[in-house]
Write an enzyme that holds these catalytic residues in place. Structure first.
Site, short mmCIF file in Angstrom:
data_model
loop_
_atom_site.label_atom_id
_atom_site.label_comp_id
_atom_site.label_asym_id
_atom_site.label_seq_id
_atom_site.Cartn_x
_atom_site.Cartn_y
_atom_site.Cartn_z
N ASP A 35 0.82 -1.21 0.00
CA ASP A 35 0.00 0.00 0.00
C ASP A 35 0.86 1.26 0.00
O ASP A 35 1.42 1.64 1.03
CB ASP A 35 -0.91 -0.02 1.24
CG ASP A 35 -1.74 1.23 1.38
OD1 ASP A 35 -2.19 1.53 2.51
OD2 ASP A 35 -1.95 1.93 0.36
N SER A 199 -0.81 15.63 -12.22
CA SER A 199 -1.10 15.16 -13.57
C SER A 199 -1.33 16.39 -14.45
O SER A 199 -1.76 17.44 -13.96
CB SER A 199 -2.35 14.27 -13.54
OG SER A 199 -2.87 14.07 -14.84
#
Ligand SMILES: CC(C)(C)S(=O)(=O)N[C@@H](Cc1ccccc1)C(=O)N[C@@H](Cc1c[nH]c[nH+]1)C(=O)N[C@@H](CC1CCCCC1)C(O)(O)C(F)(F)C(=O)NCCN1CCOCC1
Length: 330
Positions: A35, A199
């Site tokens: 994770d 992004s």
């Protein structure tokens, strides 16, 4: 040194991806959820309240000749989905993909919440976020990646997650046979401890790419892709009959719907998520209503590029002095 470990989706919805981790002497093998959105390595154990264990593999420190209790240390984590676990800390030998940390802090659960108990596919988590997210008290303990990074040929691990089939996590090496084209790197902001990046925009189906900064975290421990309301609304506007359902807590549509691809930008590169990945699963078994793999991030407070996005890419988690993320298509 370098190594590689296979990782498999725990079910047909790719809800999570687990890896076999060897702990102790002789080795006790547990299936842990790697994770990048948290930084505790914790396991179901012989110390876990018996009624809260339901089919999971457990780590029994007393059966390991190399286990040592870390006197006075405790831990407690709470995850985005409100699940929790807590306990005490041992150190022991931990091996992943042939790479060993000889004295890894293993957080041993004394209690876990119901959602962990009901998930027999996950025996614990191996956190690969930054140490600032580690919950151990009175002082934080290093992650597995932190403990091995100095011995790695390159200070990286990579994720090659796949839909409905085994992929791999590699440590210390970037295997160019696992991606196409070239890697595009973006900076990581390690505050507060996630692999947080920006992004460069998005595209829906064949529509023009929209250049816009979208800050989010690369999180292997989150199933879905969570983005800003405007993007999510624009996406589902192209899916006839889609609606944001209060009943199901998110965007749903007819399972027979054709879903457009979703493109996200990383620098000048573009990663294409096949529309089929955005059909997460029926809202209940056998239903003709399906829950979207792209959901609104408003209630979370941060955008999350979870497994729906990550399994469309090959991702380099670069833990060098200037942490960064490398992205490539595959
Ligand atoms: C259950 C489900 C409908 C399939 S799901 O889509 O919700 N999937 C779960 C993961 C899962 C899969 C299979 C079975 C059970 C649970 C999911 O995506 N959970 C996210 C949901 C979320 C995130 N944010 C808001 N909501 C989450 O909590 N992910 C964390 C790891 C999970 C925890 C449950 C067990 C599986 C692994 C996470 O670590 O990735 C995290 F980043 F989201 C997170 O919660 N990080 C906690 C960081 N804290 C910050 C403070 O200091 C301590 C550490």
């Amino acid at each position: 040194t370098s190594g590689s470990v296979a990782t498999s989706p725990i079910d047909s919805s790719d809800d999570a991806y687990s890896i076999p981790v060897s702990i102790g002497t002789p080795a006790q093998v547990l299936n842990l959820d790697l994770d990048t959105g948290s930084s505790d390595l914790w396991v179901f154990s012989s110390l876990t309240t018996a009624s809260e264990v339901n089919g999971q593999n457990i780590y029994t420190p007393s059966k390991s000749s190399t286990s040592k209790l870390v006197s006075g240390a405790t831990w407690k984590v709470k995850y985005g989905d409100e699940s929790t676990s807590s306990g005490v800390v041992y150190t022991d030998k931990v091996t992943v993909g042939g790479i060993t940390a000889s004295s890894q802090a293993v957080e041993v659960a004394k209690t876990v919440s119901a959602s962990f108990t009901s998930n027999s596919d996950i025996d614990g988590l191996i956190g690969m976020g930054f140490d600032s997210l580690n919950s151990a008290k009175p002082s934080a303990v290093p992650t597995f990646f932190d403990n091995i990074i100095g011995n790695l040929d390159s200070p990286v691990f990579t994720a090659d997650l796949k839909h409905n089939k085994a992929g791999s996590y590699d440590f210390g090496v970037i295997d160019s046979s696992k991606y196409t084209g070239s890697l595009t790197y973006v900076a990581v902001d390690t505050d507060p401890g996630y692999w947080k990046f920006t992004s460069s925009g998005y595209g829906i189906g064949s529509a023009a790419f929209k250049s816009t900064s979208v800050v989010g975290i690369a999180d292997t421990g989150t199933t879905l892709l969570y983005l800003d309301t405007a993007i999510v609304k624009a996406y589902y506007a192209t899916v006839s009959g889609a609606s944001n359902s209060a009943t199901y807590g998110g965007w749903v549509f007819k399972c027979s719907a054709t879903l457009p691809n979703f493109v996200f930008g990383v620098g000048s590169a573009k990663i294409t998520i096949p529309g089929s990945y955005i059909n997460y699963s029926p809202v209940t078994t056998g239903s003709s209503t399906c829950f979207g793999g792209l959901q609104d991030s408003t209630d979370i407070g941060i955008n999350i590029f979870g497994d729906v996005a990550l399994k469309a890419a090959f991702v380099v988690f670069d833990g060098s002095d200037t942490p960064r993320l490398g992205w490539a298509s595959k």
